[in-house]
Structures are given as C-alpha cells and as structure tokens.
Design a protein around this motif. Structure first.
Motif, PDB file in Angstrom:
ATOM      1  N   ALA A  88      30.459  40.416  42.362  1.00  0.00           N
ATOM      2  CA  ALA A  88      31.396  41.388  42.934  1.00  0.00           C
ATOM      3  C   ALA A  88      31.741  41.025  44.374  1.00  0.00           C
ATOM      4  N   PHE A  89      30.737  40.620  45.170  1.00  0.00           N
ATOM      5  CA  PHE A  89      30.983  40.208  46.549  1.00  0.00           C
ATOM      6  C   PHE A  89      31.898  38.987  46.582  1.00  0.00           C
ATOM      7  N   ASN A  90      31.642  38.028  45.695  1.00  0.00           N
ATOM      8  CA  ASN A  90      32.470  36.825  45.625  1.00  0.00           C
ATOM      9  C   ASN A  90      33.915  37.174  45.259  1.00  0.00           C
ATOM     10  N   ALA A  91      34.096  38.099  44.311  1.00  0.00           N
ATOM     11  CA  ALA A  91      35.449  38.496  43.910  1.00  0.00           C
ATOM     12  C   ALA A  91      36.186  39.158  45.068  1.00  0.00           C
ATOM     13  N   ILE A  92      35.493  40.011  45.814  1.00  0.00           N
ATOM     14  CA  ILE A  92      36.117  40.676  46.968  1.00  0.00           C
ATOM     15  C   ILE A  92      36.464  39.648  48.042  1.00  0.00           C
ATOM     16  N   LEU A  93      35.564  38.690  48.266  1.00  0.00           N
ATOM     17  CA  LEU A  93      35.826  37.643  49.256  1.00  0.00           C
ATOM     18  C   LEU A  93      37.035  36.799  48.872  1.00  0.00           C
ATOM     19  N   LEU A  94      37.103  36.406  47.609  1.00  0.00           N
ATOM     20  CA  LEU A  94      38.250  35.625  47.146  1.00  0.00           C
ATOM     21  C   LEU A  94      39.545  36.420  47.228  1.00  0.00           C
TER      22      LEU A  94
ATOM     23  N   VAL B  98      46.708  28.317  42.562  1.00  0.00           N
ATOM     24  CA  VAL B  98      45.345  28.061  42.109  1.00  0.00           C
ATOM     25  C   VAL B  98      44.402  29.112  42.667  1.00  0.00           C
ATOM     26  N   GLY B  99      44.628  29.516  43.933  1.00  0.00           N
ATOM     27  CA  GLY B  99      43.792  30.546  44.535  1.00  0.00           C
ATOM     28  C   GLY B  99      43.896  31.868  43.791  1.00  0.00           C
ATOM     29  N   SER B 100      45.088  32.245  43.364  1.00  0.00           N
ATOM     30  CA  SER B 100      45.269  33.494  42.614  1.00  0.00           C
ATOM     31  C   SER B 100      44.559  33.439  41.272  1.00  0.00           C
ATOM     32  N   MET B 101      44.608  32.273  40.628  1.00  0.00           N
ATOM     33  CA  MET B 101      43.911  32.125  39.353  1.00  0.00           C
ATOM     34  C   MET B 101      42.399  32.214  39.553  1.00  0.00           C
ATOM     35  N   TRP B 102      41.918  31.627  40.645  1.00  0.00           N
ATOM     36  CA  TRP B 102      40.490  31.687  40.961  1.00  0.00           C
ATOM     37  C   TRP B 102      40.060  33.131  41.206  1.00  0.00           C
ATOM     38  N   VAL B 103      40.894  33.905  41.905  1.00  0.00           N
ATOM     39  CA  VAL B 103      40.607  35.318  42.152  1.00  0.00           C
ATOM     40  C   VAL B 103      40.563  36.090  40.838  1.00  0.00           C
ATOM     41  N   ALA B 104      41.515  35.831  39.951  1.00  0.00           N
ATOM     42  CA  ALA B 104      41.538  36.508  38.650  1.00  0.00           C
ATOM     43  C   ALA B 104      40.274  36.203  37.855  1.00  0.00           C
ATOM     44  N   LEU B 105      39.826  34.947  37.887  1.00  0.00           N
ATOM     45  CA  LEU B 105      38.590  34.585  37.200  1.00  0.00           C
ATOM     46  C   LEU B 105      37.392  35.292  37.819  1.00  0.00           C
ATOM     47  N   GLY B 106      37.334  35.340  39.142  1.00  0.00           N
ATOM     48  CA  GLY B 106      36.223  36.008  39.825  1.00  0.00           C
ATOM     49  C   GLY B 106      36.169  37.495  39.511  1.00  0.00           C
ATOM     50  N   LEU B 107      37.327  38.158  39.544  1.00  0.00           N
ATOM     51  CA  LEU B 107      37.372  39.591  39.223  1.00  0.00           C
ATOM     52  C   LEU B 107      37.013  39.839  37.762  1.00  0.00           C
ATOM     53  N   SER B 108      37.496  38.979  36.862  1.00  0.00           N
ATOM     54  CA  SER B 108      37.182  39.133  35.439  1.00  0.00           C
ATOM     55  C   SER B 108      35.693  38.986  35.182  1.00  0.00           C
ATOM     56  N   LEU B 109      35.069  37.994  35.818  1.00  0.00           N
ATOM     57  CA  LEU B 109      33.631  37.800  35.630  1.00  0.00           C
ATOM     58  C   LEU B 109      32.829  38.983  36.151  1.00  0.00           C
TER      59      LEU B 109
ATOM     60  N   VAL C 184      27.827  31.378  46.703  1.00  0.00           N
ATOM     61  CA  VAL C 184      27.656  32.723  46.131  1.00  0.00           C
ATOM     62  C   VAL C 184      27.806  32.668  44.614  1.00  0.00           C
ATOM     63  N   GLU C 185      28.788  31.908  44.129  1.00  0.00           N
ATOM     64  CA  GLU C 185      28.986  31.774  42.675  1.00  0.00           C
ATOM     65  C   GLU C 185      27.771  31.126  42.017  1.00  0.00           C
ATOM     66  N   ALA C 186      27.231  30.091  42.645  1.00  0.00           N
ATOM     67  CA  ALA C 186      26.054  29.417  42.086  1.00  0.00           C
ATOM     68  C   ALA C 186      24.844  30.342  42.076  1.00  0.00           C
ATOM     69  N   ALA C 187      24.647  31.101  43.158  1.00  0.00           N
ATOM     70  CA  ALA C 187      23.518  32.043  43.216  1.00  0.00           C
ATOM     71  C   ALA C 187      23.667  33.142  42.161  1.00  0.00           C
ATOM     72  N   ALA C 188      24.889  33.628  41.956  1.00  0.00           N
ATOM     73  CA  ALA C 188      25.128  34.654  40.934  1.00  0.00           C
ATOM     74  C   ALA C 188      24.823  34.115  39.542  1.00  0.00           C
ATOM     75  N   ALA C 189      25.241  32.882  39.275  1.00  0.00           N
ATOM     76  CA  ALA C 189      24.980  32.275  37.966  1.00  0.00           C
ATOM     77  C   ALA C 189      23.484  32.102  37.737  1.00  0.00           C
ATOM     78  N   ILE C 190      22.762  31.641  38.760  1.00  0.00           N
ATOM     79  CA  ILE C 190      21.312  31.445  38.620  1.00  0.00           C
ATOM     80  C   ILE C 190      20.608  32.775  38.397  1.00  0.00           C
ATOM     81  N   ALA C 191      20.983  33.804  39.160  1.00  0.00           N
ATOM     82  CA  ALA C 191      20.351  35.123  38.993  1.00  0.00           C
ATOM     83  C   ALA C 191      20.620  35.682  37.597  1.00  0.00           C
ATOM     84  N   THR C 192      21.836  35.514  37.101  1.00  0.00           N
ATOM     85  CA  THR C 192      22.174  36.010  35.764  1.00  0.00           C
ATOM     86  C   THR C 192      21.390  35.275  34.679  1.00  0.00           C
ATOM     87  N   ILE C 193      21.292  33.972  34.805  1.00  0.00           N
ATOM     88  CA  ILE C 193      20.562  33.191  33.808  1.00  0.00           C
ATOM     89  C   ILE C 193      19.077  33.562  33.817  1.00  0.00           C
ATOM     90  N   VAL C 194      18.496  33.710  35.000  1.00  0.00           N
ATOM     91  CA  VAL C 194      17.078  34.115  35.085  1.00  0.00           C
ATOM     92  C   VAL C 194      16.873  35.485  34.447  1.00  0.00           C
TER      93      VAL C 194
END
Length: 200
Positions: free
Chosen positions: A81-87, A2-13, A109-119
């Motif tokens: 990007a920071f979240n992807a590197i951390l994961l 599950v962690g590897s899949m989460w990392v793949a999602l983070g890098l893809s985003l 970090v993911e929530a803050a990134a989503a909020i900044a992108t939406i704004v």
C-alpha cells in the motif's frame, strides 16, 4: 505511460492483497472456512446463510504460527500500500519535484513486500496443527489440511505473491537499461546529452 502502468499494477496488487487478507476462504470444509483474519460457518447445503467472525487482534488468533503469519502478511500488505501511494504521488506530482518512478526506494519496498508475503504464506499452514484448525478440519496437522481444502483466498494470496516478486525484477532490469547510458555535459551549449554506451 510506463509510470502509469506501474502505478496501476502497484494499486492492483495492494487491493488484491487486501482482499485475500480479509477472505475467510483460505481453508474450507462443506460447513466452515477460515482465513488469516476471518472465519465463517453455515448450515450444510446452505452456504448463502453464513455467520462470520473476525480476529480483532493478534491475541484473538488461536496459534503462535498463525500470529506470525498474520503479522508478516499485514506487513507485506502495508508495504504494498505504501509503495502504491508512493508511485501514485510520483505520477501526479510535476516531474521536476520528485525523482523518477522505478528508482531504488520503490524497488526495495516492492522486494520487502514480496518477501514478507511469501514468508507469511509459508508460515500459515503450520497453524493447521492448532486446536482451532483440528476442530474445523478434523485430523489436520502441520502442512496437512485433513478434511479442509485449499480455498480461493489462499490461492489469490499466492498469485499476489508471485506478481509482487516479479515487479522488482522487472524494475531492476529497466533500471539497468537506463543506467547503461553515458551522460555527456557540453559547456558550449549547456545541455545534457545522453549517449548509449558502445559495446567493446
């Protein structure tokens, strides 16, 4: 797994967010298109012969709302990007040295990134009232594109914002399930035993 899949999602985003930021196709006409950081023009009917430019700094961006949007979108991308590197570091480093993936800091970090992108996405169409946009799109105004149509870069950024906002929700639901277990310490065997909480 599950962690590897989460990392793949983070890098893809993070990669999708970068591609949408450098895309010049946020708003476009038959001969011109512009995005947050780049713009392109081409002769009528010959879109393969493009000449493109880039806004190298915030001072080069022609409108204040555009500058705010660019700054928040760049901030959202940096957080992704920071979240992807951390994961990625949590997957590569041995288990005992780092806390588990999906813990509080990454979700924040993911929530803050989503909020900044939406704004940033909500603020960017305000710049359609700028002289630059009016020259490119004709009679454009705030949240009205005039002759410009929505391009693939903006649609990709919206898709990325939706996915980025879903990651923290999925992570928090996973954390809630993990925290729903009782930890018993046995002094006889010096082991930790995980026992699911019983519903009352």
């Amino acid at each position: 797994m599950v962690g590897s899949m989460w990392v793949a999602l983070g890098l893809s985003l993070a990669c999708i967010s970068a591609l949408s930021l450098i895309s010049p196709a946020w708003f476009q006409t038959p001969t011109f298109s512009f995005g947050v950081l780049t713009y392109c023009s081409w002769p009528q009917g010959n879109s393969w012969n493009q000449s493109c430019g880039i806004f190298r700094s915030l001072d080069d961006i022609p409108d204040f709302a555009w500058k705010v949007s660019a700054a928040t979108l760049l901030g959202g991308w940096l957080l992704l990007a920071f979240n992807a590197i951390l994961l990625l570091s949590w997957v590569l480093v041995p288990r005992g040295l780092c806390p588990r993936w999906g813990s509080g800091p990454t979700l924040g970090v993911e929530a803050a990134a989503a909020i900044a992108t939406i704004v940033g996405l909500l603020v960017f169409p305000i710049s359609l009232a700028s002289p630059f946009s009016k020259e490119a799109c004709g009679a454009s105004s705030m949240y009205h594109g005039g002759q410009c149509q929505l391009g693939s870069g903006y649609v990709t950024a919206i898709f990325n914002a939706v996915l980025a906002s879903l990651l923290p929700v999925i992570g928090w639901s996973h954390m809630t399930k993990v925290q729903g277990r009782t930890i018993l310490f046995s002094s006889d065997t010096e082991r930790i035993i995980l026992v699911p909480e019983m519903s009352k």
